[in-house]
Design a protein around this motif. Structure first.
Motif, mmCIF file in Angstrom:
data_model
loop_
_atom_site.group_PDB
_atom_site.id
_atom_site.type_symbol
_atom_site.label_atom_id
_atom_site.label_comp_id
_atom_site.label_asym_id
_atom_site.label_seq_id
_atom_site.Cartn_x
_atom_site.Cartn_y
_atom_site.Cartn_z
ATOM 1 N N ALA A 196 0.697 -1.252 -0.110
ATOM 2 C CA ALA A 196 -0.085 0.095 -0.072
ATOM 3 C C ALA A 196 0.833 1.156 0.046
ATOM 4 N N ASP A 197 2.001 1.281 0.503
ATOM 5 C CA ASP A 197 2.805 2.414 0.512
ATOM 6 C C ASP A 197 3.317 2.860 -0.684
ATOM 7 N N GLY A 198 3.348 2.197 -1.989
ATOM 8 C CA GLY A 198 3.396 2.578 -3.189
ATOM 9 C C GLY A 198 2.506 3.665 -3.727
ATOM 10 N N ALA A 199 1.329 3.594 -3.154
ATOM 11 C CA ALA A 199 0.560 4.473 -3.650
ATOM 12 C C ALA A 199 0.084 5.573 -2.596
ATOM 13 N N LEU A 200 1.015 5.813 -1.457
ATOM 14 C CA LEU A 200 0.842 6.856 -0.569
ATOM 15 C C LEU A 200 1.615 8.017 -1.014
ATOM 16 N N PHE A 201 1.457 9.108 -0.390
ATOM 17 C CA PHE A 201 2.274 10.601 -0.785
ATOM 18 C C PHE A 201 3.219 10.619 0.114
ATOM 19 N N THR A 202 3.566 9.977 0.974
ATOM 20 C CA THR A 202 4.778 10.200 2.093
ATOM 21 C C THR A 202 6.066 10.814 1.742
ATOM 22 N N LEU A 203 6.616 10.498 0.411
ATOM 23 C CA LEU A 203 8.024 10.921 0.054
ATOM 24 C C LEU A 203 7.928 12.426 -0.405
ATOM 25 N N ASP A 204 6.737 12.911 -1.078
ATOM 26 C CA ASP A 204 6.582 13.857 -1.688
ATOM 27 C C ASP A 204 6.224 15.073 -0.613
ATOM 28 N N PRO A 205 7.086 16.264 -0.209
ATOM 29 C CA PRO A 205 6.801 17.117 0.797
ATOM 30 C C PRO A 205 5.356 17.926 0.386
ATOM 31 N N TYR A 206 5.265 17.960 -0.764
ATOM 32 C CA TYR A 206 3.976 18.693 -1.266
ATOM 33 C C TYR A 206 2.755 17.806 -1.705
ATOM 34 N N LYS A 207 3.134 16.581 -1.494
ATOM 35 C CA LYS A 207 1.710 15.526 -1.454
ATOM 36 C C LYS A 207 1.169 15.557 -2.836
ATOM 37 N N ARG A 208 2.062 15.877 -3.772
ATOM 38 C CA ARG A 208 1.497 15.777 -5.189
ATOM 39 C C ARG A 208 1.628 14.204 -5.959
ATOM 40 N N TYR A 209 2.812 13.612 -5.599
ATOM 41 C CA TYR A 209 3.264 12.444 -6.254
ATOM 42 C C TYR A 209 3.208 11.337 -5.297
ATOM 43 N N THR A 210 2.780 10.099 -5.857
ATOM 44 C CA THR A 210 2.909 8.989 -5.008
ATOM 45 C C THR A 210 4.183 8.555 -4.931
ATOM 46 N N ASN A 211 4.641 7.702 -3.979
ATOM 47 C CA ASN A 211 5.772 7.103 -3.520
ATOM 48 C C ASN A 211 6.246 6.323 -4.763
ATOM 49 N N LEU A 212 5.662 5.884 -5.588
ATOM 50 C CA LEU A 212 6.074 5.181 -6.732
ATOM 51 C C LEU A 212 6.463 5.939 -7.657
ATOM 52 N N GLU A 213 5.798 7.264 -7.831
ATOM 53 C CA GLU A 213 6.238 8.157 -8.897
ATOM 54 C C GLU A 213 7.457 8.784 -8.390
ATOM 55 N N MET A 214 7.481 9.083 -7.167
ATOM 56 C CA MET A 214 8.896 9.683 -6.553
ATOM 57 C C MET A 214 10.158 8.798 -6.865
ATOM 58 N N TYR A 215 10.013 7.633 -6.771
ATOM 59 C CA TYR A 215 10.903 6.373 -7.020
ATOM 60 C C TYR A 215 11.377 6.572 -8.650
ATOM 61 N N LEU A 216 10.159 6.505 -9.558
ATOM 62 C CA LEU A 216 10.266 6.884 -10.938
ATOM 63 C C LEU A 216 11.051 8.055 -11.188
ATOM 64 N N HIS A 217 10.655 8.938 -10.539
ATOM 65 C CA HIS A 217 11.638 10.352 -10.742
ATOM 66 C C HIS A 217 13.044 10.311 -10.074
ATOM 67 N N TYR A 218 13.299 9.625 -9.211
ATOM 68 C CA TYR A 218 14.640 9.111 -8.604
ATOM 69 C C TYR A 218 15.442 8.576 -9.597
ATOM 70 N N LEU A 219 14.863 7.613 -10.508
ATOM 71 C CA LEU A 219 15.408 7.105 -11.413
ATOM 72 C C LEU A 219 15.934 7.900 -12.531
ATOM 73 N N THR A 220 15.286 9.042 -12.817
ATOM 74 C CA THR A 220 15.664 9.934 -14.006
ATOM 75 C C THR A 220 16.796 11.014 -13.488
ATOM 76 N N LYS A 221 16.927 10.888 -12.147
ATOM 77 C CA LYS A 221 17.990 11.932 -11.806
ATOM 78 C C LYS A 221 19.407 11.510 -11.716
ATOM 79 N N TYR A 222 19.508 10.176 -11.810
ATOM 80 C CA TYR A 222 20.828 9.429 -11.670
ATOM 81 C C TYR A 222 21.286 8.595 -12.792
#
Length: 122
Positions: free
Chosen positions: A96-122
Protein backbone atom coordinates in the motif's frame (compact mmCIF):
# COMPACT_ATOMS: atom_id res chain seq x y z
CA UNK A 1 11.10 27.41 -36.13
CA UNK A 2 12.97 30.31 -34.56
CA UNK A 3 16.48 30.78 -35.95
CA UNK A 4 19.34 31.72 -33.66
CA UNK A 5 21.88 33.51 -35.82
CA UNK A 6 21.73 33.81 -39.59
CA UNK A 7 23.19 32.24 -42.68
CA UNK A 8 24.26 28.70 -43.44
CA UNK A 9 24.78 26.55 -40.37
CA UNK A 10 22.62 28.68 -38.09
CA UNK A 11 21.14 26.59 -35.30
CA UNK A 12 17.45 26.79 -34.49
CA UNK A 13 16.02 26.61 -30.99
CA UNK A 14 14.50 23.31 -32.06
CA UNK A 15 17.95 22.02 -33.07
CA UNK A 16 19.44 23.18 -29.78
CA UNK A 17 16.63 21.57 -27.83
CA UNK A 18 17.29 18.33 -29.71
CA UNK A 19 20.94 18.38 -28.66
CA UNK A 20 19.87 18.63 -25.02
CA UNK A 21 17.37 15.79 -25.49
CA UNK A 22 20.05 13.53 -26.96
CA UNK A 23 22.19 13.95 -23.86
CA UNK A 24 19.46 12.41 -21.73
CA UNK A 25 17.90 9.95 -24.21
CA UNK A 26 17.97 6.26 -23.42
CA UNK A 27 19.78 4.89 -20.40
CA UNK A 28 22.26 7.64 -19.54
CA UNK A 29 24.27 5.50 -17.14
CA UNK A 30 24.70 2.39 -19.28
CA UNK A 31 23.99 3.14 -22.91
CA UNK A 32 23.73 -0.04 -24.91
CA UNK A 33 24.03 -0.58 -28.66
CA UNK A 34 20.34 0.29 -29.18
CA UNK A 35 20.68 3.63 -27.35
CA UNK A 36 23.89 4.47 -29.22
CA UNK A 37 22.41 3.57 -32.61
CA UNK A 38 19.33 5.68 -31.96
CA UNK A 39 21.22 8.74 -30.71
CA UNK A 40 23.82 8.47 -33.49
CA UNK A 41 21.06 8.16 -36.11
CA UNK A 42 19.40 11.34 -34.88
CA UNK A 43 22.68 13.27 -34.64
CA UNK A 44 23.75 12.30 -38.16
CA UNK A 45 20.23 12.55 -39.58
CA UNK A 46 20.52 8.98 -40.89
CA UNK A 47 17.97 7.33 -38.60
CA UNK A 48 14.90 5.62 -39.97
CA UNK A 49 11.59 4.27 -38.79
CA UNK A 50 12.03 0.70 -37.61
CA UNK A 51 9.11 -1.59 -38.41
CA UNK A 52 10.53 -4.88 -37.17
CA UNK A 53 13.50 -5.94 -35.02
CA UNK A 54 14.99 -7.51 -38.14
CA UNK A 55 15.35 -4.01 -39.67
CA UNK A 56 18.21 -3.43 -37.21
CA UNK A 57 19.65 -6.92 -36.85
CA UNK A 58 17.19 -8.40 -34.33
CA UNK A 59 16.86 -8.07 -30.57
CA UNK A 60 20.08 -7.58 -28.62
CA UNK A 61 21.01 -10.15 -26.00
CA UNK A 62 21.05 -8.81 -22.45
CA UNK A 63 22.48 -10.44 -19.36
CA UNK A 64 22.51 -9.37 -15.73
CA UNK A 65 24.78 -10.29 -12.86
CA UNK A 66 23.32 -11.69 -9.65
CA UNK A 67 24.12 -8.34 -7.98
CA UNK A 68 22.13 -6.49 -10.66
CA UNK A 69 19.22 -8.90 -10.33
CA UNK A 70 19.23 -8.39 -6.56
CA UNK A 71 18.47 -4.70 -7.17
CA UNK A 72 15.16 -5.67 -8.80
CA UNK A 73 13.70 -7.54 -5.81
CA UNK A 74 10.31 -6.07 -4.88
CA UNK A 75 8.99 -8.11 -1.95
CA UNK A 76 5.59 -6.42 -1.72
CA UNK A 77 5.04 -6.03 -5.49
CA UNK A 78 4.27 -2.29 -5.38
CA UNK A 79 6.70 -1.43 -8.18
CA UNK A 80 9.33 0.00 -5.84
CA UNK A 81 12.36 -2.26 -5.31
CA UNK A 82 13.33 -3.18 -1.76
CA UNK A 83 16.64 -1.26 -1.81
CA UNK A 84 14.79 2.00 -2.53
CA UNK A 85 12.08 1.32 0.04
CA UNK A 86 14.77 0.80 2.67
CA UNK A 87 16.64 3.94 1.56
CA UNK A 88 13.45 6.03 1.66
CA UNK A 89 12.13 4.63 4.94
CA UNK A 90 9.22 2.74 3.38
CA UNK A 91 8.08 -0.75 4.36
CA UNK A 92 9.21 -3.31 1.80
CA UNK A 93 6.45 -5.65 3.02
CA UNK A 94 3.58 -3.17 2.62
CA UNK A 95 2.36 -2.83 -0.97
CA UNK A 96 0.00 0.00 0.00
CA UNK A 97 2.87 2.44 0.55
CA UNK A 98 3.53 2.63 -3.19
CA UNK A 99 0.27 4.55 -3.63
CA UNK A 100 0.81 6.84 -0.62
CA UNK A 101 2.18 10.39 -0.83
CA UNK A 102 4.67 10.24 2.06
CA UNK A 103 7.88 10.96 0.11
CA UNK A 104 6.67 14.10 -1.66
CA UNK A 105 6.71 17.07 0.73
CA UNK A 106 3.97 18.74 -1.39
CA UNK A 107 1.83 15.56 -1.50
CA UNK A 108 1.43 15.72 -5.29
CA UNK A 109 3.19 12.50 -6.30
CA UNK A 110 2.83 8.96 -5.04
CA UNK A 111 5.79 7.14 -3.57
CA UNK A 112 5.98 5.06 -6.76
CA UNK A 113 6.13 8.24 -8.84
CA UNK A 114 8.84 9.62 -6.56
CA UNK A 115 10.88 6.43 -7.11
CA UNK A 116 10.49 6.74 -10.89
CA UNK A 117 11.56 10.37 -10.69
CA UNK A 118 14.59 9.32 -8.64
CA UNK A 119 15.59 7.00 -11.49
CA UNK A 120 15.71 9.89 -13.95
CA UNK A 121 18.01 11.93 -11.74
CA UNK A 122 20.87 9.42 -11.69
Amino acid sequence: MVVVGAGQGAASRVDLAGIDQLRTAGDRLHRDAVDRRTVDGVRSNTGKIIDTPEDVGGWPSYTATSAELALTVDTDGDGIPDWFEEKAGLDRNAAADGALFTLDPYKRYTNLEMYLHYLTKY
